[in-house]
Every structure is written in C-alpha cells, then in structure tokens.
Design a protein around this motif. Structure first.
Motif, PDB file in Angstrom:
ATOM      1  N   MET A 107      10.843  -5.062 -19.738  1.00 18.61           N
ATOM      2  CA  MET A 107      10.879  -6.597 -19.625  1.00 18.61           C
ATOM      3  C   MET A 107      11.148  -6.939 -18.365  1.00 18.61           C
ATOM      4  N   ASN A 108      12.069  -6.220 -17.791  1.00 20.43           N
ATOM      5  CA  ASN A 108      12.687  -6.658 -16.440  1.00 20.43           C
ATOM      6  C   ASN A 108      12.158  -6.155 -14.965  1.00 20.43           C
ATOM      7  N   SER A 109      11.170  -5.144 -15.485  1.00 16.51           N
ATOM      8  CA  SER A 109      10.732  -4.373 -14.261  1.00 16.51           C
ATOM      9  C   SER A 109       9.705  -4.849 -13.791  1.00 16.51           C
ATOM     10  N   PHE A 110       9.088  -6.122 -14.121  1.00 15.09           N
ATOM     11  CA  PHE A 110       7.879  -6.602 -13.409  1.00 15.09           C
ATOM     12  C   PHE A 110       8.233  -7.829 -12.795  1.00 15.09           C
ATOM     13  N   ASN A 111       7.348  -8.273 -11.711  1.00 10.43           N
ATOM     14  CA  ASN A 111       7.557  -9.619 -11.242  1.00 10.43           C
ATOM     15  C   ASN A 111       7.095 -10.683 -11.888  1.00 10.43           C
ATOM     16  N   PRO A 112       7.567 -11.732 -12.594  1.00 10.62           N
ATOM     17  CA  PRO A 112       6.961 -12.612 -13.382  1.00 10.62           C
ATOM     18  C   PRO A 112       5.743 -13.520 -13.064  1.00 10.62           C
ATOM     19  N   VAL A 113       5.755 -13.576 -11.629  1.00  9.60           N
ATOM     20  CA  VAL A 113       4.637 -14.418 -11.294  1.00  9.60           C
ATOM     21  C   VAL A 113       3.452 -13.791 -10.667  1.00  9.60           C
ATOM     22  N   LEU A 114       3.503 -12.148 -10.867  1.00  9.16           N
ATOM     23  CA  LEU A 114       2.485 -11.457 -10.401  1.00  9.16           C
ATOM     24  C   LEU A 114       1.635 -10.910 -11.491  1.00  9.16           C
ATOM     25  N   ARG A 115       0.253 -10.934 -11.706  1.00  4.70           N
ATOM     26  CA  ARG A 115      -0.437 -10.503 -12.487  1.00  4.70           C
ATOM     27  C   ARG A 115      -0.297  -8.961 -12.452  1.00  4.70           C
ATOM     28  N   ILE A 116      -0.611  -8.305 -13.700  1.00  7.09           N
ATOM     29  CA  ILE A 116      -0.353  -6.566 -13.595  1.00  7.09           C
ATOM     30  C   ILE A 116      -1.208  -6.220 -12.774  1.00  7.09           C
ATOM     31  N   GLY A 117      -2.318  -6.502 -12.320  1.00  3.78           N
ATOM     32  CA  GLY A 117      -3.342  -5.938 -11.256  1.00  3.78           C
ATOM     33  C   GLY A 117      -2.525  -5.863 -10.083  1.00  3.78           C
ATOM     34  N   GLU A 118      -1.983  -6.866  -9.697  1.00  3.18           N
ATOM     35  CA  GLU A 118      -1.170  -7.193  -8.199  1.00  3.18           C
ATOM     36  C   GLU A 118      -0.215  -6.234  -8.238  1.00  3.18           C
ATOM     37  N   PHE A 120      -0.248  -3.062  -9.400  1.00  6.45           N
ATOM     38  CA  PHE A 120      -0.976  -1.749  -9.270  1.00  6.45           C
ATOM     39  C   PHE A 120      -1.247  -1.887  -7.757  1.00  6.45           C
ATOM     40  N   THR A 121      -1.803  -2.885  -7.093  1.00  4.15           N
ATOM     41  CA  THR A 121      -2.106  -3.102  -5.622  1.00  4.15           C
ATOM     42  C   THR A 121      -0.889  -3.019  -5.062  1.00  4.15           C
ATOM     43  N   ASP A 122       0.157  -3.437  -5.448  1.00  5.55           N
ATOM     44  CA  ASP A 122       1.462  -3.228  -4.506  1.00  5.55           C
ATOM     45  C   ASP A 122       1.892  -2.009  -4.373  1.00  5.55           C
ATOM     46  N   THR A 123       1.994  -1.402  -5.668  1.00  4.64           N
ATOM     47  CA  THR A 123       2.548   0.090  -5.661  1.00  4.64           C
ATOM     48  C   THR A 123       1.780   1.091  -4.932  1.00  4.64           C
ATOM     49  N   LEU A 124       0.279   0.920  -5.254  1.00  4.81           N
ATOM     50  CA  LEU A 124      -0.576   1.932  -4.656  1.00  4.81           C
ATOM     51  C   LEU A 124      -0.589   1.651  -3.030  1.00  4.81           C
ATOM     52  N   THR A 134      -9.335   0.790  -0.866  1.00  5.55           N
ATOM     53  CA  THR A 134      -9.938  -0.802  -0.840  1.00  5.55           C
ATOM     54  C   THR A 134      -9.752  -1.264  -2.221  1.00  5.55           C
ATOM     55  N   ARG A 135      -9.863  -2.553  -2.454  1.00  2.00           N
ATOM     56  CA  ARG A 135      -9.613  -3.111  -3.616  1.00  2.00           C
ATOM     57  C   ARG A 135     -10.265  -2.467  -4.905  1.00  2.00           C
ATOM     58  N   ALA A 136     -11.616  -2.177  -4.555  1.00  2.00           N
ATOM     59  CA  ALA A 136     -12.392  -1.488  -5.631  1.00  2.00           C
ATOM     60  C   ALA A 136     -11.613  -0.437  -6.064  1.00  2.00           C
ATOM     61  N   GLU A 137     -11.212   0.599  -5.152  1.00  2.00           N
ATOM     62  CA  GLU A 137     -10.590   1.780  -5.432  1.00  2.00           C
ATOM     63  C   GLU A 137      -9.537   1.596  -6.357  1.00  2.00           C
ATOM     64  N   ILE A 138      -8.542   0.549  -5.783  1.00  2.00           N
ATOM     65  CA  ILE A 138      -7.392   0.294  -6.777  1.00  2.00           C
ATOM     66  C   ILE A 138      -7.542   0.006  -8.100  1.00  2.00           C
ATOM     67  N   THR A 139      -8.618  -0.880  -8.162  1.00  2.00           N
ATOM     68  CA  THR A 139      -8.947  -1.385  -9.459  1.00  2.00           C
ATOM     69  C   THR A 139      -9.303  -0.183 -10.513  1.00  2.00           C
ATOM     70  N   VAL A 149      -3.374   5.126 -21.029  1.00  2.00           N
ATOM     71  CA  VAL A 149      -2.154   4.968 -21.909  1.00  2.00           C
ATOM     72  C   VAL A 149      -2.781   3.972 -23.063  1.00  2.00           C
ATOM     73  N   ARG A 150      -4.182   3.703 -23.275  1.00  2.00           N
ATOM     74  CA  ARG A 150      -4.846   3.268 -24.392  1.00  2.00           C
ATOM     75  C   ARG A 150      -4.270   1.675 -24.415  1.00  2.00           C
ATOM     76  N   LEU A 151      -4.689   1.200 -23.176  1.00  2.00           N
ATOM     77  CA  LEU A 151      -4.569  -0.427 -23.025  1.00  2.00           C
ATOM     78  C   LEU A 151      -6.152  -0.564 -22.764  1.00  2.00           C
ATOM     79  N   GLU A 152      -6.325  -1.963 -22.914  1.00  2.00           N
ATOM     80  CA  GLU A 152      -7.838  -2.707 -22.246  1.00  2.00           C
ATOM     81  C   GLU A 152      -7.625  -2.991 -21.106  1.00  2.00           C
ATOM     82  N   PRO A 153      -8.022  -2.258 -19.964  1.00  2.00           N
ATOM     83  CA  PRO A 153      -7.811  -2.624 -18.603  1.00  2.00           C
ATOM     84  C   PRO A 153      -8.231  -4.062 -18.222  1.00  2.00           C
ATOM     85  N   GLU A 154      -9.456  -4.496 -18.506  1.00  2.00           N
ATOM     86  CA  GLU A 154      -9.994  -5.684 -18.187  1.00  2.00           C
ATOM     87  C   GLU A 154      -8.793  -6.842 -18.376  1.00  2.00           C
TER      88      GLU A 154
END
Lengths: 346, 341
Positions: A107-118, A120-124, A134-139, A149-154
């Motif tokens: 619950m507390n490991s995410f930044n609440p104001v960033l989308r999940i996609g961001e 991934f971008t930050d970490t990578l 590139t952005r496309a590679e990260i996505t 992990v069986r989630l719907e990425p979009e």
C-alpha cells in the motif's frame, strides 16, 4: 558443486541510537544462497529479519550500517563483488540489475500521485546502464512484466495506485522488481495484510515466476505456513542471529533449536488432526539489552548453566545439502526432541 | 438453525440486515444473517475483507442498529429494550477490537483503562477496591505480576500485552459474550497462541460465549473446534456448521477455496495439496452485486442459467447439522429441505 550466487559472511549491522550508544540488529550472520534457490528468513517482530534484508541490498536507513562482515554476490558477468565496499554510483548499477527488493506494505510503496506507468519509467530510467531506453521500449517492457503477473497492462499502466486493490499492487511491485532481470529477489513479508485468496494467488505466481525466470529468492516472513509453501531452505532468526538453518524439511520436521520448536508448536495447521498448541514463555528481549550467553536462555526450557555463559555458534548437525546442511546454534541441540501432542482427531 | 446444545442462545441475530446509504447507491453490507451465540460456545465468522464480518459484529454488539431484522439478547430485542435491560446488555456483551494500538487510550494507565467501566457503572466503591479488582483482571489474562502493569501506559507495553489489557477491560464487566474482531491477527505467532489459550480458558471455565471473527481458518479451527464456523461472502452466510465438518469436509466452493488457500505449516503437505482455482480473484463491488448467486463470477462450479438466475437459499444439509447456499452442491446432494431462512 555449484557456486553460491550470494555469500554472506559474519555480517553484523548496527543502528546508532545516541552519541555513544548503538544496538546490534543483526549479528554474525552467515549463509549461502544458490542460484534459483528460495530461502525463508523467519522470526518474530524485532528479530532483525527486515534489517538483514535491507542490509543485503545496502538499503539501510541512515542510522544503520554494516559494522562487520561481507556480502558477496556473483554477478551476471561471472565476477564476484562484496557490496559492503561499493560506492553510491556502483550500488545504483548493482541494485535492480543483480538484486532487487519487494518492500513490506504494498500500500505504501507507491507514490500516490504517479500513475503505475510512471513508476516503471522511473525505476527503469534510474537503474539503466549506458543505453537509455525510449518511452516505447519502457512501455513494451512494462506490458510484458505486467502480463507475466497476470494483470491487464493497458488498464494498470494508466491507473493511480489508489485505484488498485492490495493484491494488484503487490503483483505490480513484484513485476517492478523483476524489471531488470535480477538474479536475487528479496521480498519482505510479501503476503502480509492480503486476503487469504489473494495470498494464495501471490504464492502461486511466485512459484511460476521463479520456475520461468530462475531467480533466487530470499523472503522475510513471520508466517511459517508461507515458509513451508515457498522455501527450499529456512533460516530462523532470534535476537539478531540466525539460530537455525536447513532445508525446509529439516527445519519443519526435525527442528533442533528450542526457539524453532517453540514457533512450530505455536502454529495451528488447517489439515488433519488438531495438535496441542503452546506458546513460548516470556517475550523476546530488547536488542539494546540482550541476556548473557545464548539470548534465548531465559525463555528456554532446555537451558542449563552453560547457556548463561556461552554464546552458542551455528553448528552443523547433518551435513547433507548445500550451505552446510542443517545447523543449529544451541549447546543442547543433540537433546532437543520435537513431538506433537494431538488433542482432537480429524 | 442447527440445534445440538440444550442451552438457550445468549445472543441471537435474525434476518439481520445492514444497508449503508451512500452517494453511489445503497451498499448492502449484511444481507439477512441468522446467527446464535451460546454460553461456553464459539461461533466463528470467517470470510475475506469486506464481506461484512465486522458490520455483523457491530450490529451484534448493539453498536449499530440493523436496517432490518433483530438482534436479541436473552430473547429481548436490543434496539427496543428499556434502559435497565440495555445497561445489562451493555455490561454482558463486550467487544475486543482488532488493533490494540488504536483501541487503548494512550494517556490512560492500564489501571485507568481496565477499571473505567467498573467506575462508570459504580461497581467499585473505593480506589483500593478498584486496584485490587484491576490486579485480579490482569492476572486472569496472564499479565503477572499485575502490580507492575497497573501504572504503565500503553506505549510501555508490547502489542501482545496491549491486547491482553484490552481483553482485561472487556472482562471487567463480567461479560457473558465476547465479540472478538480479528483480535489476534496482528500478533506474532507465539503471542497469538498464548492469547487464544487465555480466551479458551474464559470459554471453558467462565462459560463465556464467543462471536469470534477471523480470516484465518487455521485459527478458526483451533479456537472453535467444539463450536461452529459460519462462512460469509458479500454480506451473506454461504455455509455454516460444526467446525470439524466445515474444515474437514467443506461443501460450498467458496469454503473449499478458502481452506485450500491456507498456507500449511508443513512442507510436504504444502507441496501435495491441491488448491481450488477460482475463475477470478477479484471480489465484486457491494454496489454492483452479480445476479443470482453472488459468488457465481468466481465459482469453479458455475452453471449458466442456474447460478446466475436466482440466489440459492441457505438450506439444511447432512441432517440438521449444516446449512449451505449453493445450487449445484445442493442438487447433487439430493433434494434440499427448506432452511431456517
């Protein structure tokens, strides 16, 4: 004989608590982890297991530091490195590439104001090497990881953390940790605070991912059931020390340290007969004021005079298996017997 | 209702329903639940978060008034009883919360917390008497020597000790029913079993009845072995019966899934165990409940046209011992008899 991917030798970690005072949260910890192996660090709150986990990636808070010992990883390129000596920039390149961590409390490991996609971008971006993605590679990579992990990425990539359930967040954290294909994954209480069916699906996912990607895993837990379910090897910690380690079978069926016996006797099973459960007398000592000799002696029914004076070292009992087989740090390890009394038949 | 003991129920919920009106529509948190708590017996309520366990417990304790149905204490409706009976009910039914870090007032000493009810209800006359009573209560929950705990504040205690203080406070009023809402789930394994054993003594020696809420089926099995388990899903009870039967021979696919999902503290059993795979791991929202049986989108036994068409009634099976709400299992079990519903 294969070589360990991680060798920890005589590791001690201290926290500074005042100008001249400190407490030792992990003391003389040694173990080997082999490629693809899964090891559980079990123990009660305050036994030092989270500290040890953080120490393995040099993620300790500012007041904590490795005071002694080495943490040697065998890197992907075959070189070995003791990470206790790494500089900040070297550590940045080590973390996530070689070893990654899934923190407690999804619950507390995410930044609440960033989308999940961001996330991934930050970490990578912050752990990438010379080649900038590139952005496309990260996505593309994030999409691949999330489907793993069986989630719907979009949907997930566009979501904010508060829009997702606890189980989904935990899965995303695991996906994030695997982003740069680490060889070692450290998970701190990966299923605590999740519902039982969600817990089950995380456990199965970890089994699957490990089979598919072949990473080694250290997971920290107070739940012996989880250890039985996921671990090849189990290490019990008490008051900062590993007091018993061995294969899951050795530790669960033939525990030889009175503390491990105590833990096992306190856990109710759901299958089969109803055994008599008992608790361990007393409470764990404060790390700032440890008893003399074996720190467990004041709570131990097997304690003899010698236990008050000598700190028992981790001694090999049965040498079968890797990492020294089954070992316990108890002067009376040879006398310890474990039996279960049944109070009701299934 | 399954009837095995001759003792009359202390606490009875019948057709109890709790609807919360929210901006996004009505949330039916508890949808017509029938439960009974008997002296010296444990009724264990299990289910995932959000299934209505705590809402049911709060209604049972008289903390909320159900939107329909009744809560009766010794046969009397707790929401319409006169003030004298209401006071007796308040004394007799005590609640132990989940989080001992939140449920104790940080500026009160253990003595003050434990005796607050006694002083409020004027059950002790002097301070000496109150301290003696408090010491007695602390001994009952294994906080010994009691004298050394009386003047401590919650921050000086560990989680397990705090929860014992919370239990001592509940025992101060000489309760006949304890409602324990996940009271042991935040504690370490060893402390948890020692608390369960303490509660078990109260059950066996003082004949206290328990409404025991947990999501941990292994704990349910241990604490409620001589009692009953009721499995809740989205506000409804889907299966209920004597603990050994529910644990060893679950019938409802949801109960089967819950039991098979427990991590067994035994490496060989854990490896051999087959787990029930659900069709979805997400719980539907209470504001948009599925049609028919609310479990059908996740159920491995789902049969289109049957399960999504109508809600299965909670019917008696296996003689009079158990209740089950599942179209498919009930059909395969032979003709179901009308239940207590």
């Amino acid at each position: 004989m294969r070589e360990p991917i991680l060798s920890v030798r005589d590791l001690s970690i201290v926290y500074r608590t005042g100008r001249r005072t400190s407490v030792t949260a992990a003391q003389d910890v040694s173990f080997d982890l082999y490629p693809g192996q899964s090891m559980a660090l079990v123990g009660e709150s305050g036994c030092g297991k989270t500290t040890l986990g953080l120490g393995l990636l040099r993620l300790l808070p500012r007041l904590g530091q490795v005071s002694k010992g080495e943490i040697v990883y065998r890197l992907k390129d075959g070189m070995s490195v003791d990470i206790t000596g790494l500089a900040k920039e070297e550590l940045r390149r080590f973390r996530w590439h070689e070893a990654a961590m899934v923190f407690q409390g999804a619950m507390n490991s995410f930044n609440p104001v960033l989308r999940i996609g961001e996330h991934f971008t930050d970490t990578l971006r912050s752990h990438e090497g010379e080649k900038r993605r590139t952005r496309a590679e990260i996505t593309a990579r994030a999409t691949e990881l999330l489907s793993m992990v069986r989630l719907e990425p979009e949907r997930v990539l566009k979501s904010f953390p508060h829009e997702l359930s606890g189980g989904m967040k935990q899965r995303i954290l695991i996906a994030l940790a695997l982003a740069l294909e680490p060889q070692v994954l450290v998970l701190d209480e990966p299923t605590t605070a999740l519902d039982i069916l969600t817990q089950r699906s995380i456990v199965e996912q970890l089994h699957e991912l490990r089979e598919r990607l072949g990473f080694a895993m250290i997971f920290i837990t107070h739940d012996l059931g989880l250890a039985a379910e996921l671990a090849d090897r189990v290490a019990t910690m008490y008051a900062g020390r590993i007091i018993e380690k061995g294969s899951a079978e050795d530790v669960f069926y033939e525990p030889r340290h009175p503390y491990t016996v105590g833990l096992i006797k306190a856990v109710p099973p759901v299958i089969g007969d109803l055994p008599e459960l008992s608790s361990i007398a007393g409470s764990p000592p404060s790390l700032a004021d440890l008893p003399s000799g074996c720190s467990f002696h004041p709570r131990c029914e097997w304690a003899v005079d010698a236990c008050r004076e000598t700190v028992p070292s981790l001694t090999v009992l049965t040498p079968r298996g890797e990492d020294g087989g089954h070992a316990a740090a108890c002067l009376r390890a040879g006398d310890i017997e474990y039996t279960r009394k049944v109070v009701a038949r299934a | 209702m399954p009837e095995q003991t001759e003792s009359a129920p202390l606490l009875e919920l019948s057709k109890c329903e709790q609807i919360f009106r929210t901006k996004r529509g009505d949330v039916r948190a508890v949808a017509g639940v029938d439960l009974e708590v008997r002296p010296g017996k444990v009724l264990c309520l299990v289910g995932e978060s959000g299934c209505g366990k705590t809402t049911t417990a709060r209604a049972a304790a008289g903390l909320t008034r159900p939107t329909a149905g009744w809560v009766r204490y010794k046969g009397e409706d707790v929401n319409t009883m006169d003030s004298a009976s209401r006071q007796a009910f308040r004394e007799a039914v005590q609640y132990i919360h989940q989080d001992p870090y939140a449920s104790l007032n940080p500026v009160r000493t253990v003595y003050s917390t434990v005796t607050a009810g006694l002083r409020r209800h004027k059950l002790v006359k002097t301070r000496t008497e109150a301290r003696a009573k408090a010491a007695e209560l602390l001994e009952l929950v294994d906080l010994t020597p009691a004298e050394s705990y009386l003047d401590k504040y919650p921050h000086q205690l560990s989680g397990g000790q705090r929860q014992r203080v919370a239990i001592a406070r509940a025992l101060a009023m000489g309760p006949q029913v304890l409602i324990a809402d996940e009271s042991t789930s935040m504690l370490d394994v060893s402390i948890r079993v020692s608390l369960l054993n303490t509660l078990g003594r109260l059950r066996d020696d003082l004949d206290v009845g328990f409404l025991f809420i947990t999501h941990d089926l292994a704990v349910a099995k241990y604490f409620a072995w001589d009692g009953e388990i009721a499995v809740m899903y989205l506000g409804e009870i889907v299966e209920q019966g004597p603990t050994p039967q529910i644990i060893n021979d679950p019938q409802h696919p949801y109960t089967k899934a819950l039991i098979s999902a427990v991590c067994e503290p035994d490496p060989r059993l854990a490896r051999e165990k087959k787990t029930v795979r659900l069709r979805s791991s997400e719980i539907p929202s209470l504001t948009a409940l599925p049609s028919g049986c609310t479990f059908h989108p996740r159920c491995p036994l789902f049969e289109p046209g049957l399960c999504d068409a109508s809600a299965p009634p909670l019917s008696l099976i296996n003689g009079d011992a158990r209740r089950l709400a599942c179209h498919v299992v009930a059909r395969d079990h032979g003709p179901a008899r009308a239940g207590a519903n």
